[in-house]
Design an enzyme around this catalytic site. Structure first.
Site, PDB file in Angstrom:
ATOM      1  N   CYS A  88       0.931  -1.107  -0.017  1.00  0.00           N
ATOM      2  CA  CYS A  88      -0.401  -0.077   0.107  1.00  0.00           C
ATOM      3  C   CYS A  88       0.733   1.243  -0.076  1.00  0.00           C
ATOM      4  O   CYS A  88       1.538   1.288   0.951  1.00  0.00           O
ATOM      5  CB  CYS A  88      -0.953   0.070   1.273  1.00  0.00           C
ATOM      6  SG  CYS A  88      -1.942   1.462   1.328  1.00  0.00           S
ATOM      7  N   CYS A 240      -3.076   7.170  -4.684  1.00  0.00           N
ATOM      8  CA  CYS A 240      -2.933   5.639  -4.873  1.00  0.00           C
ATOM      9  C   CYS A 240      -1.481   5.276  -5.303  1.00  0.00           C
ATOM     10  O   CYS A 240      -1.214   5.217  -6.498  1.00  0.00           O
ATOM     11  CB  CYS A 240      -3.876   4.710  -5.612  1.00  0.00           C
ATOM     12  SG  CYS A 240      -3.766   2.988  -5.126  1.00  0.00           S
TER      13      CYS A 240
HETATM   14  O1  PYC Z   1      -1.709   3.726  -1.896  1.00  0.00           O
HETATM   15  O2  PYC Z   1      -1.173   1.820  -2.881  1.00  0.00           O
HETATM   16  C1  PYC Z   1      -2.082   2.684  -2.141  1.00  0.00           C
HETATM   17  C2  PYC Z   1      -3.405   2.242  -1.769  1.00  0.00           C
HETATM   18  C3  PYC Z   1      -3.897   0.899  -2.023  1.00  0.00           C
HETATM   19  C4  PYC Z   1      -5.131   0.838  -1.487  1.00  0.00           C
HETATM   20  C5  PYC Z   1      -5.299   2.076  -0.717  1.00  0.00           C
HETATM   21  N1  PYC Z   1      -4.327   2.783  -1.147  1.00  0.00           N
END
Ligand code: PYC
Length: 314
Positions: A88, A240
């Protein structure tokens, strides 16, 4: 009464709750083995930490563990409202800021390593809140896959690995604005269901559990905006980290990005990650820079008389 010491932070608006003490004893073995043991024998703990009434569908948990590799500052297992994440990116940035907050980084804060179930991730503190993580090797697995999505029609996207599996859709007509979050969620969820129903997977049959819609940025200083739907149907408030890594790998494969070139990825609430890649032994290694802020340093209490002590079932 069970007391769990947690530190909460957010990275570009997306929360991370780091379990510092009071977590389950997962024994020894690789982080992947301990993650599987966590799932098999302590899944209630996951739910207690991130689900309502103490958390929400958006919360990502991070259990700190002893690393196998002594060069790592910590091992970490990420989890969410429905299960476990390989890696994550926003969470790793949150863990870094949390370890700095706890004064656990010492002199080496520019060259740290975290062990995760999918590999070792580097990180460097660029300031008290600004962190650059170097992710696991990322790659485009399949290019331009078209699927029939009920009530939508054919949708074409790339399948890529960035520490989690993603289906990345560029060709759509939706507006990537947070005011459209409900419609974006429904669209992405239908794609996710169609992928599962049609048996379309990542490598070795791995489930594609993240859907990423990409489009033009709102701020012209950035390169693109995204909307990422996570496995439990919550959308990522940050750009993300693993999704940005998967996108960088696709851009590299398409010849649209050079090693070292900075790609400014805007998320759905407007926060930005700066990404770039380097090549090592032919592998694409993305690095992602973002900011996290600590929001709480507290203890969760599980009262074993509480009928919702391990979270509200959803
Ligand atoms: O930042 O990789 C990320 C992530 C995955 C799910 C929520 N955030």
């Amino acid at each position: 009464m069970q007391r769990i010491h947690v530190i909460d932070s957010h990275t570009g608006g997306e929360p991370t709750r780091v379990v510092v003490a009071g977590g389950p004893d997962l024994g020894s073995g690789s982080l992947a083995e301990r993650r599987d043991r966590f799932r098999r024998t302590h899944d209630q703990f996951r739910s207690a930490v991130v689900n309502e009434p103490r958390g929400s569908d958006v919360m990502v948990g991070a259990l700190l563990c002893e690393p196998v590799d002594p060069d790592c500052v910590a091992g970490v297992i990420f989890f969410n409202n429905v299960g476990y994440l390989g890696m994550c990116g926003h969470g790793a940035i949150g863990v870094a800021v949390t370890l700095a907050h706890l004064d656990r980084l010492g002199e080496a804060s520019r060259q740290c390593r975290l062990e995760t179930p999918v590999g070792i991730v580097g990180f460097a503190m660029d300031g008290p809140n600004r962190v650059t993580i170097e992710n696991v090797a990322s790659y485009r697995f399949r290019e331009q896959v078209t699927i029939a999505v009920p009530d939508i029609g054919p949708v074409t996207g790339d399948i890529a690995w960035g520490g989690n599996w993603f289906f990345l859709v560029h060709d759509h007509t939706l507006t990537l604005h947070v005011s459209r979050a409900e419609a974006l969620t429904e669209y992405a969820w239908r794609i996710r269901q169609a992928l599962t129903a049609q048996g379309i997977t990542g490598a070795a049959g791995a489930e594609i559990d993240h859907i990423e819609l990409t489009g033009p940025p709102v701020d012209p200083a950035n390169d693109a905006r995204n909307f990422v739907l996570c496995p439990g149907k919550a959308y990522d408030r940050s750009p993300c980290g693993t999704g940005t890594s998967a996108n960088l790998a696709c851009l590299m494969a398409a010849g649209r990005l050079r090693p070292g070139q900075v790609w400014r990825q805007e998320g759905i609430v407007g926060s930005v990650f700066a990404g770039k890649v380097r090549i090592e032994h032919g592998n694409i290694i993305p690095s992602i820079t973002g900011e996290a802020f600590v929001t709480a340093n507290s203890h969760l209490i599980i009262d074993h008389r509480d009928p919702f002590g391990h979270g509200v079932p959803t």
